[in-house]
Design an enzyme around this catalytic site. Structure first.
Site, PDB file in Angstrom:
ATOM      1  N   THR A 323      -0.960 -24.001 -19.181  1.00 19.35           N
ATOM      2  CA  THR A 323      -0.734 -22.554 -19.608  1.00 19.35           C
ATOM      3  C   THR A 323      -1.864 -22.031 -19.915  1.00 19.35           C
ATOM      4  OG1 THR A 323      -0.249 -23.126 -22.049  1.00 19.35           O
ATOM      5  CG2 THR A 323       1.757 -23.302 -20.403  1.00 19.35           C
ATOM      6  N   SER A 324      -1.825 -20.672 -20.145  1.00 19.11           N
ATOM      7  CA  SER A 324      -3.150 -19.967 -20.412  1.00 19.11           C
ATOM      8  C   SER A 324      -2.478 -18.620 -21.196  1.00 19.11           C
ATOM      9  CB  SER A 324      -4.026 -19.433 -19.238  1.00 19.11           C
ATOM     10  OG  SER A 324      -5.005 -18.521 -19.696  1.00 19.11           O
ATOM     11  N   PRO A 325      -3.227 -18.436 -22.197  1.00 19.27           N
ATOM     12  CA  PRO A 325      -3.177 -17.021 -23.126  1.00 19.27           C
ATOM     13  C   PRO A 325      -3.834 -15.896 -22.251  1.00 19.27           C
ATOM     14  CG  PRO A 325      -5.031 -18.080 -24.107  1.00 19.27           C
ATOM     15  CD  PRO A 325      -4.520 -18.771 -22.877  1.00 19.27           C
TER      16      PRO A 325
END
Length: 775
Positions: A323-325
């Site tokens: 995941t990544s913001p």
């Protein structure tokens, strides 16, 4: 003669270690990554909790609120050295702390059986990159020293999770690899975490009270994306078709309510998003997006009549691996503005220019504005659930019923053999830990350097020089290469023991249970699909025939209960990544960082499913029959350190400590930033735990000054820089970003410092700015 051989071996090992430290400190490890809202409340994805499961024991005090438990919450400061220590996460030796944007905390949640008070566990959420072997050991040792009433908090009943922030001070981890870019181990950094964690547990313990639990879930559509979609697409099409998204968008939340007056004590939630909103060029300490979310939530409850004083909000990490913001995607920062190559995240064959973009990427603030926004979106999702649970006429929340139980064991994954879940006639095996070439390529959240690229299988495309460097450290055997295939091994870290182990081979296996809620405590960063498979396996195992007799008395007076399975981590011992076999075969960063080979995920699933029956028994003696496994080594007293201590602080000639060198302006408007500079001293002299380096005070009628902000607040920023190494002089800069919520009036900024004399004595001092007016 034997002694001379031993002396030679020690000398060679020591020399090699110094050379390695020098090389990696100079050139760096790869910058590896070890964040308007839509809330439809559907909660249909990421929670495979659809199978009835109830408690073996007859629950006590069952009502519409659920079983009455023994509950406690606590929070304490764990902010380590904010300057001159490498930040933990991006593995960039040049990313050294220069100040503080937000203090870091340990948040403790105790869940216990009201009728059997010794049957309880504590779940810690630390504003750190991960849990750690030595940190957990230190906490357990500290709890032993608090007396017999803390004996119930032991190896089985303590879960130490990190929010996975990449903007906290490093140098506190047990094993050598993460110590290299931080120039070794720092006792001050380590002790701040351990002592603060213990204090948070003490506060939770002292506030133990009967209470109820309820769970809810909500979708947060715009706070995370998948940073390795190419690897995700390697998973079977039919499996992917079961899910709406390529990351889990669901936040699952527990609310803790005091029984005596119905007031809320805290919340604990799980949502997967990397703590990489603050970028690799950031040098200010913060809790990243989850630290922001927790702070906003807790601030919102300070004046709430529905909450107790000291309400604690824990934003725990989940299957965070891919995941990544940086939700706008990855683009080439080379002037072209094009998207990065889909397969290997490169720009014209190079990984360095490929960077993920947060929602406010155009702001040149090292990611601070994007970080606050991603944190705010998590807060809004959690607050929406919280508000809904307080509205009984509109609440979908599920009350928690059933017993408390916990288990923990260690297992050596360097050569763990188990049955293939897809073919009972064959066995699978794990390998001694190793990292692949794509580990050095980094990710779109923090790209690596040199000529490494992601999606590197078979014969690596990087220069043959790296094989020479690898073989200098340790050349992997043919067996090791075959075990890890198709990963081309760059660092055979699990088989290097000089001067001590580089990474863990002994890992924590831990499961926690509160009624129908099961928490998988993961030591590594499970990817989206890996986490889904793991949770689903635990979920399906509750229906297995081996558990039928245990579940025969699980019916509650008001019907069966749906299980809720969550995954929390990285926890206890940091074991890098956990991918599916299909993702592993692609060998992007996450696959290359899956330490124990292609069967890593299946091994974790095998172990946790095998031990699941221990959660379904009321007999402590039965749980004690679980083999504790081999204990991991603890290196806190033997770790290397090349971090220079503070020698002395001096004020410049004709000046004194705390003196204003550049004052604030007489007046400011909302949206402006007030800045003041002081003659300073090294903040490592005193961490001001449970205190502050800086404060904003407002003038009250009668001549009193009231504190309105301190360095726990996002909008008050403390910076330090050394002006002369030779003379030991330094400067402090305090910036107050004045928001629209700030009332008009007169204010001032204070600085709290501590100077060190040449003899080693430390003396406190203060500095005060001129008065400023908010118009």
């Amino acid at each position: 003669m034997a002694r001379s051989y031993l002396a030679t071996a020690v000398a060679v090992s020591t020399l090699a270690t110094v050379v390695i430290f020098h090389l990696i400190t100079s050139f760096g490890l790869p910058q590896s990554t070890f964040l308007d809202p839509k809330y439809d409340g559907s909660g249909t994805e990421g929670i495979p909790g659809q199978i009835p499961f109830n408690a073996e024991e007859n629950p006590t005090a069952v009502s519409e609120d659920g079983t009455k438990y023994l509950l406690g919450v606590g929070k304490a400061d764990i902010t380590g050295p904010v300057v001159e220590v490498n930040l933990m996460g991006y593995a960039d030796p040049d990313q050294v702390g220069t100040g503080l944007r937000q203090r870091l905390y340990s948040r403790a949640f105790i869940f216990g059986d009201l009728d059997h008070p010794d049957n309880r566990f504590v779940y810690l959420v630390l504003d750190t990159q991960s849990g750690d072997t030595a940190v957990r050991h230190g906490i357990l040792e500290g709890l032993k020293g608090l007396g017999p009433e803390y004996e119930c908090y032991g190896k089985d009943t303590l879960a130490v999770t990190g929010t996975h922030s990449h903007s906290g001070p490093g140098a506190w981890l047990n094993y050598l690899l993460p110590q290299i870019t931080s120039k070794g181990f720092n006792k001050q950094s380590y002790q701040a975490i351990v002592d603060g964690a213990i204090l948070s547990i003490q506060r939770a313990h002292e506030g133990l009270t009967p209470g109820y639990l309820s769970a809810d879930a909500i979708e947060i559509e715009d706070a995370n994306i998948n940073r390795s979609p190419y690897a995700y697409l390697a998973n079977p099409r039919e499996e992917r078709a079961r899910y709406k998204h390529d990351v889990d968008k669901v936040m699952t939340m527990l609310k803790l309510k005091r029984a005596s007056d119905g007031k809320d004590m805290g919340i604990l939630n799980w949502f997967p998003v990397h703590g990489t909103s603050m970028l690799g060029n950031n040098t200010l300490i913060s809790g990243d997006n989850k630290g922001v979310a927790a702070q906003i939530f807790e601030k919102s409850m300070e004046t709430s009549s529905s909450a107790i004083p000291g309400f604690v909000a824990g934003f725990s990490q989940s299957n965070v691996g891919d995941t990544s913001p940086n939700i706008l995607g990855a683009y080439c920062e080379d002037g072209s503005g094009t998207q990065c190559n889909f397969q290997d995240s490169t720009c014209s064959g190079r990984n360095e220019p490929c960077h993920g973009r947060g929602p406010h990427f155009r702001e040149k603030d090292q990611g601070a504005t994007s970080c606050f926004e991603i944190g705010r979106r998590q807060y809004l999702g959690a607050k929406a659930m919280y508000n809904a649970t307080n509205d009984r006429s509109n609440s979908r929340a599920t009350s928690i019923h059933g017993p408390i139980s916990a288990l923990h064991t260690y297992r050596d994954l360097s050569n763990f053999t188990f049955q293939d879940p897809k073919d009972s006639s064959s066995v699978l095996v794990t390998c001694p830990a190793a990292l692949g070439y794509s580990f050095a390529a980094g990710t779109t959240d923090g790209p690596g350097a040199f000529d490494f690229t992601q999606n590197s299988t078979g014969k690596p495309s990087a220069s043959p020089l790296w094989a020479v460097v690898r073989n200098f450290l340790r050349e992997p055997s043919k067996l090791q290469k075959a075990c890890h295939s198709p990963k081309p091994i760059l660092l055979d870290v699990g088989e290097i023991g000089s001067p001590y182990l580089w990474t863990p081979n002994i890992v924590d296996i831990q499961l926690l249970r509160i009624g129908q809620l099961i928490i998988i405590v993961s030591p590594g960063e499970a990817t989206t699909m890996a986490g889904r498979r793991w949770k689903e396996s635990i979920h399906h195992a509750t229906l297995s025939s081996s558990l039928t007799s245990l579940r025969s008395s699980f019916d509650q007076p008001n019907g069966k209960r749906e299980p809720i399975i969550v995954l929390g981590g990285p926890a206890n011992t940091y074991t890098h990544y956990i991918t599916t076999r299909e993702e592993y075969a692609v060998q992007r960063y996450e696959g290359a960082s899956t330490l124990y080979g292609p069967n890593t995920l299946d091994a974790y699933i095998n172990l946790t499913v095998s031990f699941l029956p221990y959660l379904f028994t009321s007999s402590p003696s039965y749980r004690q029959t679980l083999d504790p496994g081999p204990s991991p080594p603890i290196y806190t007293n033997t770790s290397l350190s090349f971090i220079t201590p503070v020698i002395v602080d001096h004020a410049p000639l004709f000046k004194k400590f705390g003196q204003v060198s550049k004052d604030v302006l007489p007046a400011y408007k909302h949206g402006e930033t007030a800045v003041v500079k002081f003659v300073g001293a090294n903040p490592r002299n005193n961490l001001h735990l449970e205190g502050t380096f800086a404060a904003v005070e407002k003038y009250e009628h009668g001549g009193a000054w009231k504190k309105m902000r301190d360095d726990a607040d996002w909008d008050l920023v403390f910076r330090w820089r050394r002006t002369s190494t030779l003379f030991g002089t330094s400067e402090v800069k305090v910036s107050w970003e004045i928001g629209t919520e700030v009332e008009r009036g007169l204010y001032r900024i204070r600085y709290f410092g501590d100077r060190k004399s040449l003899g080693g004595g430390i003396k406190a001092f203060e500095g005060i700015s001129g008065v400023l007016r908010i118009e």
